[in-house]
Design an enzyme around this catalytic site. Structure first.
Site, mmCIF file in Angstrom:
data_model
loop_
_atom_site.group_PDB
_atom_site.id
_atom_site.type_symbol
_atom_site.label_atom_id
_atom_site.label_comp_id
_atom_site.label_asym_id
_atom_site.label_seq_id
_atom_site.Cartn_x
_atom_site.Cartn_y
_atom_site.Cartn_z
ATOM 1 N N LYS A 283 1.030 -1.083 0.010
ATOM 2 C CA LYS A 283 -0.008 0.063 -0.341
ATOM 3 C C LYS A 283 0.776 1.181 -0.463
ATOM 4 O O LYS A 283 1.900 1.100 0.539
ATOM 5 C CB LYS A 283 -0.914 -0.057 1.161
ATOM 6 N N SER B 18 -9.701 2.599 2.668
ATOM 7 C CA SER B 18 -8.584 3.108 1.442
ATOM 8 C C SER B 18 -7.871 2.012 1.446
ATOM 9 O O SER B 18 -7.438 2.750 -0.342
ATOM 10 C CB SER B 18 -7.694 4.368 2.775
ATOM 11 N N SER C 293 -9.801 0.029 7.418
ATOM 12 C CA SER C 293 -8.720 0.419 5.276
ATOM 13 C C SER C 293 -8.499 -1.213 5.055
ATOM 14 O O SER C 293 -8.332 -0.762 3.940
ATOM 15 C CB SER C 293 -8.065 1.724 5.017
#
Ligand code: GLN
Length: 511
Positions: free
Chosen positions: A80, A155, A179
């Site tokens: 990420k 997210s 997330s």
């Protein structure tokens, strides 16, 4: 050799260890898959084509020389973009950090590299991890492989999609309010938020420091456990990192699959997490999962957690307060974008022009909210009250865990919604986290795994399991057992039902 991209990380590690497959082949297979489908999905913000093949060849050479390597050595991993890396830009999904190169690797990334994992790319995310759909990324949306007109959650939508669409067997994510877990639920993958402080946050671009936690994303419980074992542990660079002897999460997951771990397990169902807005197909799958658990000898116990209904409200004061302070460092002097206003101006003018252009709408909204909540005269009324609610939620959990071993809930109240469906109404996104946020407020671990699809839309539904702090292994043991009963019900692992994306033609990738 079977299809390399459809192997789990554990299976891939097995054929790498025997030498049947080289890391170079495995890495190339995943890079090819990214080239084939990512033009459409947009899970990646950057890939590391040549460097990852070099790293893979280096692992192959070390293995060939007889060196003892870690269990996941040679397995590709997606990262990420909230985690800083030396080999690729790190943007946290924000224009203000476009092209930013870190001089060091985040600890979780450094540990993955040291274990021989091959970092193949950085994944898309909501800007500074603020969002539940990945639509707040400054670099465009990520699409859900189950339905290309749907969001993947957020997210960490990029990490979830990379794993779901067979672009990588493993990924790293961050979970501040859900997330990791919520995108796992919406894409039919497995995601784990470890105990707060279990995994170092060093090199994770901070959103809300008292809530942020780094964790693993994969297609199976065992794979997340294997990655958890790689990244867990004390780090002197992170003052909140726990100095604790962690048991092997992979051993717990293996024990869960093979053993009788659901017999006598006390599973709490929190009344307040069965929200009115839960989609009927989500509720039905959840209730079915509870019935399967109870058929295996688990005891289902209803739990009251009276303060959970205030969790979203408290979170949206604590998070913006901490975020507004963390984001103050993006001042156009030390990092990233610098915009010079027309006709020049003071340092403050440059700063304000840069922040006006570099931050997106959701980030600005939260900075304004956070600075307001912290301002003199309002501090006690807002931030102070939110902290008190946080303590009450922690007490609700303590009371619950005096009665049960784990808490179960739907991970998210709905399945994946349509891209653009929540446009202009951030409250809808905020409320989608009502089920995941309490765990962050209390610092406890949570795991999401797929339990089927919703009858009304055919989209994945996630089950969230929560345990007391330090009891991450309990989640892997129970999670692996649930995964096995779901697989027995369906006659195949859940991920095998993921659409093949055969309709996406090669050559569309923009990378
Ligand atoms: N969706 C939540 C938010 O927008 C959670 C974000 C996260 O966990 N990073 O704050």
């Amino acid at each position: 050799m079977g299809d390399l991209i459809r192997m789990t990380a554990a299976e891939l590690a097995g054929v790498l260890a025997t030498g049947e497959v080289s890391s170079e082949e495995a890495t190339r297979a995943h890079l090819d898959r990214i080239a084939e489908v990512d033009g459409e999905l947009h899970a990646f913000l950057a890939t590391n084509h040549d460097a990852s093949l070099d790293a893979a060849r280096a692992i192959d050479a070390r293995r060939a020389s007889g060196e003892e390597l870690g269990e996941l050595a040679g397995v590709p991993i997606a990262i990420k973009d909230v985690l800083v890396t030396t080999d690729m830009p790190s943007t946290s999904g924000s224009k203000i950090l476009e092209g930013y190169r870190s001089p060091y690797d985040a600890t979780a990334v450094a540990k993955a590299r040291a274990a021989g994992l091959i970092s193949i790319g950085k994944t898309n995310m909501d800007e500074f991890a603020m969002g539940s759909s990945t639509e707040n990324s400054a670099y465009g949306v990520t699409r859900n492989p189950w339905a290309l007109d749907r969001v993947p959650g957020g997210s960490g939508g990029g990490s979830a999609v990379a794993v779901s669409a067979f672009e990588a067997p493993l990924a790293l994510g961050s979970d501040t309010g859900g997330s990791i877990r919520q995108p796992a639920a919406l894409t039919g993958t497995v995601g784990v938020k470890p105990t707060y402080g279990g995994v170092s946050r060093y090199g994770a671009i901070a959103l809300a420091s008292s809530l942020d936690q780094i964790g693993p994303v994969a297609r199976t419980v065992l794979d997340t456990a294997l990655l958890h074992d790689v990244i867990v542990g004390h780090d002197r660079h992170d003052s909140t990192s726990l100095d604790h002897e962690w048991p092997s999460m992979a051993a717990a997951a293996r024990d869960g699959v093979n053993g009788d771990s659901l017999r006598g397990l006390r599973v709490g169902v929190v009344k307040q997490l069965m929200l009115e807005g839960v989609q009927p197909g989500v509720k039905a799958r959840f209730e079915e999962a509870l019935a399967l658990l109870s058929a295996q000898g688990a005891e289902i116990i209803e739990i009251d957690a009276p303060h959970f209904e205030y969790a979203v409200a408290a979170y949206y004061l604590i998070l913006p307060a901490e975020a507004s302070s963390n984001l103050a460092k993006f001042d156009s002097v030390r990092f990233g974008l610098r915009v010079n206003p027309q006709g020049g101006g003071t340092v403050e003018d440059v700063m304000s022009a840069s922040r006006a252009e570099g931050f997106g709408a959701e980030v600005k909204r939260r900075i304004i909210l956070g600075t307001y909540a912290l301002s003199a005269g309002y501090y006690d009324a807002y931030y102070g009250s939110a902290q008190k609610v946080r303590t009450l939620i922690q007490r609700d959990f303590a009371a619950a865990f005096a009665q049960v071993d784990v808490i179960a809930s739907p991970t998210a109240p709905t399945t994946a919604w349509r891209l653009g469906e929540h446009a202009g109404d951030p409250m809808q996104d905020y409320l989608n986290d009502a089920t995941t946020i309490p765990a962050n407020l209390a610092g406890i671990p949570g795991l999401s795994l797929p339990i089927g699809t919703a009858v009304e839309d055919g989209l994945p539904v996630g089950l969230q399991l929560l345990a007391p702090a330090y009891e991450d292994a309990r989640l892997y043991r129970a999670g692996a057992a649930v995964e096995r009963i779901i697989e027995e019900r369906d006659g195949a692992p859940f991920w095998a039902q993921t659409p093949s994306l055969a309709g996406i033609t090669a050559g569309k990738a923009a990378l």
